[in-house]
Scaffold this motif. Structure first.
Motif, PDB file in Angstrom:
ATOM      1  N   GLY A  12      53.870 -10.087 -43.712  1.00 26.48           N
ATOM      2  CA  GLY A  12      53.260  -8.680 -43.967  1.00 26.48           C
ATOM      3  C   GLY A  12      53.990  -8.112 -44.881  1.00 26.48           C
ATOM      4  N   SER A  13      53.577  -6.741 -45.099  1.00 29.77           N
ATOM      5  CA  SER A  13      54.142  -5.997 -46.000  1.00 29.77           C
ATOM      6  C   SER A  13      55.437  -5.462 -45.711  1.00 29.77           C
ATOM      7  N   PHE A  14      55.608  -4.954 -44.394  1.00 32.41           N
ATOM      8  CA  PHE A  14      56.650  -4.360 -43.793  1.00 32.41           C
ATOM      9  C   PHE A  14      57.293  -3.096 -44.677  1.00 32.41           C
ATOM     10  N   ASP A  15      56.074  -2.160 -45.073  1.00 38.57           N
ATOM     11  CA  ASP A  15      56.538  -1.289 -46.025  1.00 38.57           C
ATOM     12  C   ASP A  15      56.827   0.067 -44.896  1.00 38.57           C
ATOM     13  N   LEU A  16      57.686   0.654 -45.236  1.00 36.10           N
ATOM     14  CA  LEU A  16      57.824   1.924 -43.888  1.00 36.10           C
ATOM     15  C   LEU A  16      58.001   1.403 -42.725  1.00 36.10           C
ATOM     16  N   PHE A  17      59.081   0.649 -42.557  1.00 39.43           N
ATOM     17  CA  PHE A  17      59.265  -0.214 -41.229  1.00 39.43           C
ATOM     18  C   PHE A  17      59.219   0.676 -40.171  1.00 39.43           C
ATOM     19  N   THR A 130      49.924   3.230 -42.733  1.00 39.64           N
ATOM     20  CA  THR A 130      48.846   4.318 -43.136  1.00 39.64           C
ATOM     21  C   THR A 130      48.903   5.818 -42.398  1.00 39.64           C
ATOM     22  N   THR A 131      49.068   5.572 -41.252  1.00 38.71           N
ATOM     23  CA  THR A 131      49.330   6.801 -40.472  1.00 38.71           C
ATOM     24  C   THR A 131      50.484   7.391 -40.564  1.00 38.71           C
ATOM     25  N   ILE A 132      51.324   6.829 -41.025  1.00 42.28           N
ATOM     26  CA  ILE A 132      52.896   7.375 -41.435  1.00 42.28           C
ATOM     27  C   ILE A 132      52.519   8.092 -42.622  1.00 42.28           C
ATOM     28  N   LYS A 133      51.942   7.530 -43.660  1.00 37.41           N
ATOM     29  CA  LYS A 133      51.663   8.140 -44.968  1.00 37.41           C
ATOM     30  C   LYS A 133      50.747   9.256 -44.935  1.00 37.41           C
ATOM     31  N   LYS A 134      49.823   9.424 -43.984  1.00 40.21           N
ATOM     32  CA  LYS A 134      48.847  10.374 -43.695  1.00 40.21           C
ATOM     33  C   LYS A 134      49.693  11.349 -43.205  1.00 40.21           C
ATOM     34  N   LYS A 135      50.554  11.373 -42.231  1.00 43.77           N
ATOM     35  CA  LYS A 135      51.341  12.524 -41.659  1.00 43.77           C
ATOM     36  C   LYS A 135      52.371  12.992 -42.567  1.00 43.77           C
ATOM     37  N   ILE A 136      52.854  12.334 -43.576  1.00 42.38           N
ATOM     38  CA  ILE A 136      53.895  12.751 -44.507  1.00 42.38           C
ATOM     39  C   ILE A 136      52.942  13.585 -45.580  1.00 42.38           C
ATOM     40  N   LEU A 137      51.891  13.208 -45.722  1.00 46.24           N
ATOM     41  CA  LEU A 137      50.858  13.987 -46.854  1.00 46.24           C
ATOM     42  C   LEU A 137      50.665  15.384 -46.112  1.00 46.24           C
ATOM     43  N   GLU A 138      50.092  15.364 -44.822  1.00 47.20           N
ATOM     44  CA  GLU A 138      49.792  16.367 -44.167  1.00 47.20           C
ATOM     45  C   GLU A 138      51.117  17.440 -43.846  1.00 47.20           C
ATOM     46  N   ALA A 140      53.538  17.610 -46.073  1.00 50.32           N
ATOM     47  CA  ALA A 140      54.397  17.823 -47.316  1.00 50.32           C
ATOM     48  C   ALA A 140      55.137  19.041 -47.502  1.00 50.32           C
ATOM     49  N   SER A 141      54.283  20.072 -47.337  1.00 54.05           N
ATOM     50  CA  SER A 141      54.577  21.374 -47.985  1.00 54.05           C
ATOM     51  C   SER A 141      55.786  21.793 -46.719  1.00 54.05           C
ATOM     52  N   GLN A 142      55.376  21.505 -45.593  1.00 53.08           N
ATOM     53  CA  GLN A 142      56.600  22.069 -44.606  1.00 53.08           C
ATOM     54  C   GLN A 142      57.997  21.106 -44.770  1.00 53.08           C
ATOM     55  N   ILE A 143      57.865  19.810 -44.940  1.00 56.84           N
ATOM     56  CA  ILE A 143      58.934  19.047 -45.136  1.00 56.84           C
ATOM     57  C   ILE A 143      59.741  19.353 -46.415  1.00 56.84           C
ATOM     58  N   ILE A 144      59.152  19.847 -47.578  1.00 53.59           N
ATOM     59  CA  ILE A 144      59.558  20.469 -48.890  1.00 53.59           C
ATOM     60  C   ILE A 144      60.306  21.639 -48.531  1.00 53.59           C
ATOM     61  N   THR A 145      59.684  22.575 -47.930  1.00 55.04           N
ATOM     62  CA  THR A 145      60.181  23.830 -47.539  1.00 55.04           C
ATOM     63  C   THR A 145      61.365  24.036 -46.714  1.00 55.04           C
ATOM     64  N   ALA A 146      61.174  22.950 -45.714  1.00 53.33           N
ATOM     65  CA  ALA A 146      62.711  22.841 -44.754  1.00 53.33           C
ATOM     66  C   ALA A 146      63.796  22.230 -45.695  1.00 53.33           C
ATOM     67  N   ALA A 147      63.311  21.349 -46.486  1.00 53.23           N
ATOM     68  CA  ALA A 147      64.542  20.626 -47.200  1.00 53.23           C
ATOM     69  C   ALA A 147      65.083  21.766 -48.214  1.00 53.23           C
ATOM     70  N   LEU A 148      64.375  22.430 -48.696  1.00 52.75           N
ATOM     71  CA  LEU A 148      64.723  23.660 -49.562  1.00 52.75           C
ATOM     72  C   LEU A 148      65.682  24.467 -48.870  1.00 52.75           C
ATOM     73  N   GLN A 149      65.179  24.928 -48.035  1.00 56.09           N
ATOM     74  CA  GLN A 149      65.916  26.037 -46.961  1.00 56.09           C
ATOM     75  C   GLN A 149      67.527  25.426 -46.695  1.00 56.09           C
ATOM     76  N   ARG A 150      67.362  24.157 -46.348  1.00 57.39           N
ATOM     77  CA  ARG A 150      68.659  23.659 -45.899  1.00 57.39           C
ATOM     78  C   ARG A 150      69.479  23.466 -47.148  1.00 57.39           C
ATOM     79  N   GLU A 151      69.144  22.966 -48.122  1.00 62.31           N
ATOM     80  CA  GLU A 151      69.934  23.156 -49.658  1.00 62.31           C
ATOM     81  C   GLU A 151      70.364  24.510 -49.925  1.00 62.31           C
TER      82      GLU A 151
END
Length: 166
Positions: A12-17, A130-138, A140-151
């Motif tokens: 397999g590819s085993f991407d994003l294990f 694919t579902t993991i990638k989709k969740k990340i895309l959906e 993305a804004s929340q993930i980036i905002t939270a990371a910037l707030q932590r920094e």
């Protein structure tokens, strides 16, 4: 006479294990004495999926190498290659059931060999790269905002080492 070890192959590819990957490795290992795993190269993944993997080949290879149920890891440059199956003396090939009605030269060859078999496993429900990638895309804004707030919080709370009095 020595009993021959049953050698199982999966690939397999085993991407994003994820847990689905672990499930197929564990189920495959349970079918024999040795589990040989083919990890698809970045080029092979791009060729048949139309996109590059997120995690580079050498890292994916190393991850699979360190899974307890895996005996050996091999580089996969072609999907289920007959020469590789022969070289590794494979008795059983396991693969996801989405390949059941698709042609792969190595699978068809295995099915014609006496004492060899192909086992199709269902995918783990609700999980795929694919579902993991989709969740990340959906998210993305929340993930980036939270990371910037932590920094920003870390910057505010950072205490410099006080100068030493000598």
């Amino acid at each position: 006479m020595e009993n021959k070890k049953v050698r199982v192959f999966t690939s397999g590819s085993f991407d994003l294990f994820h847990i689905g990957h672990l499930n197929i490795l564990e189920k495959s290992a349970a079918l024999g004495d040795e589990l040989i795993v083919g990890v698809s190269t970045d080029e092979l993944i791009e060729e048949y999926k139309g996109m590059k993997p997120i995690i580079p080949f050498d890292q994916r290879f190393r991850i699979i190498q360190n899974i307890k149920c895996v005996t050996k890891v091999v580089k996969q440059v072609k999907l289920t290659e007959i020469a590789q199956l022969e070289h590794e003396q494979i008795d059983v090939v396991t693969i996801g059931d989405d390949w059941k009605d698709k042609y792969l030269e190595g699978l068809d060859w295995m099915k014609l060999q006496p004492g060899k078999e192909v086992v199709y496993f269902p995918y783990t429900e609700g999980i795929s790269t694919t579902t993991i990638k989709k969740k990340i895309l959906e998210s993305a804004s929340q993930i980036i905002t939270a990371a910037l707030q932590r920094e920003e919080e870390q910057d505010k709370n950072w205490k410099e080492d006080s100068p030493k009095n000598d």
